[in-house]
Design a protein around this motif. Structure first.
Motif, PDB file in Angstrom:
ATOM      1  N   ILE A  47       0.809  -1.200   0.006  1.00  0.00           N
ATOM      2  CA  ILE A  47      -0.010  -0.014   0.179  1.00  0.00           C
ATOM      3  C   ILE A  47       0.753   1.143  -0.117  1.00  0.00           C
ATOM      4  O   ILE A  47       2.051   1.259   0.705  1.00  0.00           O
ATOM      5  N   ALA A  48       0.506   2.263  -0.769  1.00  0.00           N
ATOM      6  CA  ALA A  48       1.073   3.527  -0.653  1.00  0.00           C
ATOM      7  C   ALA A  48       0.169   4.528  -0.360  1.00  0.00           C
ATOM      8  O   ALA A  48      -0.994   4.580  -0.640  1.00  0.00           O
ATOM      9  N   HIS A  80       1.221   6.329   7.772  1.00  0.00           N
ATOM     10  CA  HIS A  80       2.281   5.442   7.348  1.00  0.00           C
ATOM     11  C   HIS A  80       2.761   4.380   8.671  1.00  0.00           C
ATOM     12  O   HIS A  80       2.736   3.072   8.466  1.00  0.00           O
ATOM     13  N   GLN A  81       2.897   4.965   9.714  1.00  0.00           N
ATOM     14  CA  GLN A  81       3.283   4.283  11.069  1.00  0.00           C
ATOM     15  C   GLN A  81       2.124   3.141  11.241  1.00  0.00           C
ATOM     16  O   GLN A  81       2.501   2.020  11.600  1.00  0.00           O
ATOM     17  N   VAL A  92       4.745   0.936   1.184  1.00  0.00           N
ATOM     18  CA  VAL A  92       5.774   1.203   0.337  1.00  0.00           C
ATOM     19  C   VAL A  92       5.938   2.586  -0.311  1.00  0.00           C
ATOM     20  O   VAL A  92       4.844   3.274  -0.356  1.00  0.00           O
ATOM     21  N   PRO A  93       6.837   3.181  -0.553  1.00  0.00           N
ATOM     22  CA  PRO A  93       7.074   4.434  -1.015  1.00  0.00           C
ATOM     23  C   PRO A  93       6.602   4.526  -2.511  1.00  0.00           C
ATOM     24  O   PRO A  93       6.764   3.689  -3.219  1.00  0.00           O
ATOM     25  N   PHE A  94       6.126   5.921  -2.750  1.00  0.00           N
ATOM     26  CA  PHE A  94       5.588   5.883  -4.242  1.00  0.00           C
ATOM     27  C   PHE A  94       5.761   7.174  -4.451  1.00  0.00           C
ATOM     28  O   PHE A  94       5.633   8.448  -3.866  1.00  0.00           O
ATOM     29  N   GLY A 164      -8.400  10.798  13.889  1.00  0.00           N
ATOM     30  CA  GLY A 164      -9.091  10.373  12.607  1.00  0.00           C
ATOM     31  C   GLY A 164      -8.173   9.445  11.861  1.00  0.00           C
ATOM     32  O   GLY A 164      -8.688   8.489  11.096  1.00  0.00           O
ATOM     33  N   ALA A 165      -6.862   9.821  11.940  1.00  0.00           N
ATOM     34  CA  ALA A 165      -6.047   8.456  11.353  1.00  0.00           C
ATOM     35  C   ALA A 165      -6.066   7.236  11.917  1.00  0.00           C
ATOM     36  O   ALA A 165      -6.256   6.362  11.329  1.00  0.00           O
TER      37      ALA A 165
END
Length: 181
Positions: A47-48, A80-81, A92-94, A164-165
């Motif tokens: 996932i990005a 991300h975390q 993964v970075p995108f 929210g995250a």
């Protein structure tokens, strides 16, 4: 095969006996269970996370752009975390070189980068108390949206955005994602 009934080398379970077959059966069942466990432990979903958009229509007199840019960065770090925790997702970075409004280009580039899922979203601040977060996860092979959430944030604070995250990621981790349908 002969069976000796004398001495210390007595073989009580020759091949073909019920005990010997039971042992072989248990061994086969154990191997089968190991195979099933390994095959069900599938690869994590790559996932990005795209940068979330932000729209402020609150008409508040004080310029809060710097605060909101910092909160967007904080939100991105938290997403991300949280997504990286556990074994369902591999974040993964995108590098997106497409225009933000060109979703076809973004999905195509993610597909070429072997990314399974893209998480995109936006935040709308209508007032300091009316803040909405929208997020969707898109399968890159089909371009279909597999997940969507709309959240109401209670306040324009770091903690409100982080709550929210957390809620978003909790829902995404529990969501049944039907790939290829």
């Amino acid at each position: 095969w002969s069976v000796s009934t004398t001495g210390s080398k007595r073989d009580r379970n020759p091949p073909g006996s019920a005990s010997w077959l039971t042992g072989v059966l248990f061994a086969l069942v154990g191997l089968l269970m190991l195979f099933v466990a390994q095959s069900s432990a599938s690869e994590p979903i790559t996932i990005a996370v795209l940068p979330f958009g932000f729209l402020d229509t609150s008409s508040e007199p004080r310029d809060q752009r710097a605060e909101h840019e910092a909160r967007l960065e904080l939100l991105s770090q938290e997403l991300h975390q949280l997504l990286a925790e556990g074994d369902r997702f591999e974040v993964v970075p995108f590098k997106n070189d497409c225009l933000p409004e060109d979703s076809d280009c973004i999905i195509e580039n993610a597909r070429k980068a072997d990314i399974d899922l893209l998480l995109a979203g936006a935040i709308h601040k209508g007032s300091s108390m009316l803040i909405a977060m929208w997020a969707g996860a898109f399968e890159t092979k089909s371009g279909e949206r597999l997940f969507f959430r709309e959240l109401s944030l209670r306040g324009d604070t770091d903690e409100a955005w982080l709550r929210g995250a957390r809620s978003l990621v909790e829902d995404l981790k529990e969501a049944p994602l039907a790939f290829g349908q």
